[in-house]
Design a protein around this motif. Sequence first.
Motif, PDB file in Angstrom:
ATOM      1  N   GLY A   1       5.925 -23.229 -13.887  1.00 23.32           N
ATOM      2  CA  GLY A   1       4.744 -23.571 -14.222  1.00 23.32           C
ATOM      3  C   GLY A   1       4.372 -22.493 -15.090  1.00 23.32           C
ATOM      4  N   THR A   2       4.286 -21.339 -14.523  1.00 21.39           N
ATOM      5  CA  THR A   2       3.682 -20.164 -15.742  1.00 21.39           C
ATOM      6  C   THR A   2       4.595 -19.578 -16.468  1.00 21.39           C
ATOM      7  OG1 THR A   2       1.986 -20.359 -13.824  1.00 21.39           O
ATOM      8  CG2 THR A   2       2.165 -17.989 -15.581  1.00 21.39           C
ATOM      9  N   TRP A   3       4.384 -19.259 -17.971  1.00 20.99           N
ATOM     10  CA  TRP A   3       4.802 -18.524 -18.955  1.00 20.99           C
ATOM     11  C   TRP A   3       4.523 -16.772 -18.511  1.00 20.99           C
ATOM     12  CZ3 TRP A   3       7.774 -20.293 -21.538  1.00 20.99           C
ATOM     13  CH2 TRP A   3       8.204 -21.672 -21.926  1.00 20.99           C
TER      14      TRP A   3
ATOM     15  N   GLY B   1      -0.349 -22.403 -19.746  1.00 17.80           N
ATOM     16  CA  GLY B   1      -0.202 -22.807 -20.508  1.00 17.80           C
ATOM     17  C   GLY B   1      -0.591 -22.826 -21.913  1.00 17.80           C
ATOM     18  N   SER B   2      -0.470 -23.512 -22.758  1.00 20.54           N
ATOM     19  CA  SER B   2      -0.796 -23.161 -24.375  1.00 20.54           C
ATOM     20  C   SER B   2      -2.111 -23.907 -24.634  1.00 20.54           C
ATOM     21  CB  SER B   2       0.504 -22.766 -24.979  1.00 20.54           C
ATOM     22  OG  SER B   2       1.525 -24.823 -24.969  1.00 20.54           O
TER      23      SER B   2
ATOM     24  N   GLY C   1      10.261 -14.713 -26.374  1.00 16.88           N
ATOM     25  CA  GLY C   1      10.566 -14.436 -25.396  1.00 16.88           C
ATOM     26  C   GLY C   1       9.828 -14.945 -24.214  1.00 16.88           C
ATOM     27  N   ALA C   2       8.667 -15.356 -24.521  1.00 15.78           N
ATOM     28  CA  ALA C   2       8.607 -15.359 -23.030  1.00 15.78           C
ATOM     29  C   ALA C   2       9.257 -16.711 -21.888  1.00 15.78           C
ATOM     30  CB  ALA C   2       7.047 -16.665 -22.645  1.00 15.78           C
ATOM     31  N   GLU C   3       8.936 -16.255 -20.458  1.00 16.79           N
ATOM     32  CA  GLU C   3       9.982 -16.957 -19.415  1.00 16.79           C
ATOM     33  C   GLU C   3       9.014 -18.131 -18.761  1.00 16.79           C
ATOM     34  OE1 GLU C   3      12.562 -14.802 -16.832  1.00 16.79           O
ATOM     35  OE2 GLU C   3      13.254 -13.613 -18.779  1.00 16.79           O
ATOM     36  N   LEU C   4       8.757 -19.267 -18.631  1.00 14.96           N
ATOM     37  CA  LEU C   4       8.958 -20.700 -17.573  1.00 14.96           C
ATOM     38  C   LEU C   4       8.537 -20.584 -16.499  1.00 14.96           C
ATOM     39  CD1 LEU C   4       6.526 -22.109 -17.489  1.00 14.96           C
ATOM     40  CD2 LEU C   4       8.440 -24.733 -18.339  1.00 14.96           C
TER      41      LEU C   4
ATOM     42  N   VAL D   1      -7.324 -22.525 -19.038  1.00 15.30           N
ATOM     43  CA  VAL D   1      -6.206 -21.524 -18.646  1.00 15.30           C
ATOM     44  C   VAL D   1      -6.484 -20.232 -18.443  1.00 15.30           C
ATOM     45  CG1 VAL D   1      -3.390 -21.474 -19.206  1.00 15.30           C
ATOM     46  CG2 VAL D   1      -5.107 -23.077 -19.789  1.00 15.30           C
ATOM     47  N   ARG D   2      -6.312 -19.923 -16.979  1.00 19.45           N
ATOM     48  CA  ARG D   2      -5.936 -19.007 -16.859  1.00 19.45           C
ATOM     49  C   ARG D   2      -4.610 -17.795 -17.078  1.00 19.45           C
ATOM     50  NH1 ARG D   2      -8.121 -15.655 -12.295  1.00 19.45           N
ATOM     51  NH2 ARG D   2      -7.194 -13.845 -11.093  1.00 19.45           N
ATOM     52  N   TRP D   3      -5.605 -16.416 -17.884  1.00 17.67           N
ATOM     53  CA  TRP D   3      -4.741 -15.537 -18.694  1.00 17.67           C
ATOM     54  C   TRP D   3      -4.525 -14.512 -17.696  1.00 17.67           C
ATOM     55  CZ3 TRP D   3      -1.883 -15.034 -23.270  1.00 17.67           C
ATOM     56  CH2 TRP D   3      -2.091 -17.118 -23.655  1.00 17.67           C
ATOM     57  N   GLU D   4      -2.894 -13.917 -17.113  1.00 20.58           N
ATOM     58  CA  GLU D   4      -3.329 -12.454 -16.248  1.00 20.58           C
ATOM     59  C   GLU D   4      -3.097 -11.898 -17.288  1.00 20.58           C
ATOM     60  OE1 GLU D   4      -1.720 -13.608 -12.676  1.00 20.58           O
ATOM     61  OE2 GLU D   4      -3.829 -14.637 -11.647  1.00 20.58           O
ATOM     62  N   GLU D   5      -3.005 -10.611 -17.794  1.00 18.10           N
ATOM     63  CA  GLU D   5      -2.203  -8.967 -17.925  1.00 18.10           C
ATOM     64  C   GLU D   5      -2.391  -7.767 -16.899  1.00 18.10           C
ATOM     65  OE1 GLU D   5      -3.516  -9.155 -22.586  1.00 18.10           O
ATOM     66  OE2 GLU D   5      -4.933  -8.757 -21.619  1.00 18.10           O
ATOM     67  N   ASP D   6      -1.667  -7.611 -16.326  1.00 19.36           N
ATOM     68  CA  ASP D   6      -1.066  -5.524 -15.589  1.00 19.36           C
ATOM     69  C   ASP D   6      -1.664  -5.241 -16.519  1.00 19.36           C
ATOM     70  OD1 ASP D   6      -1.069  -8.320 -13.695  1.00 19.36           O
ATOM     71  OD2 ASP D   6       1.702  -7.960 -13.619  1.00 19.36           O
ATOM     72  N   TYR D   7      -2.056  -3.989 -15.541  1.00 18.98           N
ATOM     73  CA  TYR D   7      -2.326  -2.495 -16.513  1.00 18.98           C
ATOM     74  C   TYR D   7      -1.248  -1.919 -15.699  1.00 18.98           C
ATOM     75  CZ  TYR D   7      -3.854  -4.687 -20.635  1.00 18.98           C
ATOM     76  OH  TYR D   7      -3.993  -5.849 -21.638  1.00 18.98           O
ATOM     77  N   ARG D   8      -1.259  -0.342 -15.714  1.00 17.86           N
ATOM     78  CA  ARG D   8      -0.659   0.545 -15.434  1.00 17.86           C
ATOM     79  C   ARG D   8      -2.229   1.949 -15.888  1.00 17.86           C
ATOM     80  NH1 ARG D   8       3.038   3.728 -15.573  1.00 17.86           N
ATOM     81  NH2 ARG D   8       4.337   3.225 -17.723  1.00 17.86           N
ATOM     82  N   VAL D   9      -2.305   2.139 -14.943  1.00 14.74           N
ATOM     83  CA  VAL D   9      -3.580   3.564 -15.485  1.00 14.74           C
ATOM     84  C   VAL D   9      -2.944   5.077 -15.589  1.00 14.74           C
ATOM     85  CG1 VAL D   9      -5.803   4.831 -14.865  1.00 14.74           C
ATOM     86  CG2 VAL D   9      -5.654   2.527 -14.261  1.00 14.74           C
ATOM     87  N   THR D  10      -2.225   5.464 -16.622  1.00 11.93           N
ATOM     88  CA  THR D  10      -1.687   6.460 -16.960  1.00 11.93           C
ATOM     89  C   THR D  10      -2.761   7.455 -18.003  1.00 11.93           C
ATOM     90  OG1 THR D  10      -0.907   5.825 -19.408  1.00 11.93           O
ATOM     91  CG2 THR D  10      -0.165   5.133 -17.809  1.00 11.93           C
ATOM     92  N   PRO D  11      -2.247   8.759 -17.972  1.00 13.65           N
ATOM     93  CA  PRO D  11      -2.867   9.376 -18.438  1.00 13.65           C
ATOM     94  C   PRO D  11      -3.766   9.653 -20.198  1.00 13.65           C
ATOM     95  CG  PRO D  11      -1.424  10.537 -17.369  1.00 13.65           C
ATOM     96  CD  PRO D  11      -1.078   9.226 -16.925  1.00 13.65           C
ATOM     97  N   SER D  12      -2.542   8.797 -20.975  1.00 13.23           N
ATOM     98  CA  SER D  12      -2.644   8.692 -21.979  1.00 13.23           C
ATOM     99  C   SER D  12      -2.807   7.251 -22.138  1.00 13.23           C
ATOM    100  CB  SER D  12      -1.433   8.805 -22.823  1.00 13.23           C
ATOM    101  OG  SER D  12      -0.281   7.693 -21.969  1.00 13.23           O
TER     102      SER D  12
END
Length: 137
Positions: free
Chosen positions: A65-67, A49-50, A59-62, A27-38
């Motif tokens: 088809g993606t959480w 899916g799980s 607290g996840a929202e479906l 199952v594909r996972w994705e995480e969004d990141y912002r590049v900050t000075p810290s």
Amino acid sequence: MGLAGAVWAELPVPAFTLAWRHTIEKVRWEEDYRVTPSGLLLGEARVKGSGAGMEIPDGAELREGTWHYQRQLPPLQPLRLGRTPEAGDYQLCFDQRCHDLSEWLGSPKASQPALELWSCPVTTPDSPATHEGSGQG
């Protein structure tokens, strides 16, 4: 943002998505990141899916088809990733394209089972984008 392994690379991006496939469930996972000075600040994350070791956070929202979920973490400096041949490769997605980490670091190797990502100051356009060396950025 810096990448460290046997070589290090510098990518002048303000944000990126880190993506991978779960080794067992595929199952594909994705995480969004912002590049900050810290450090690298995690924003939204998504999973289709799980399964084994893949519990959907409270607290996840479906949606379609993606959480979708968010975790409240301090900026990560560095973000350490396990990277082995058995697990496959990560992708970094930015500028509307996804790139396997192997484009910069070569294929995952058992002898180098981890890598680090971190935020770093943007360099001038005439400085080199990829360097071999100690992983200092």
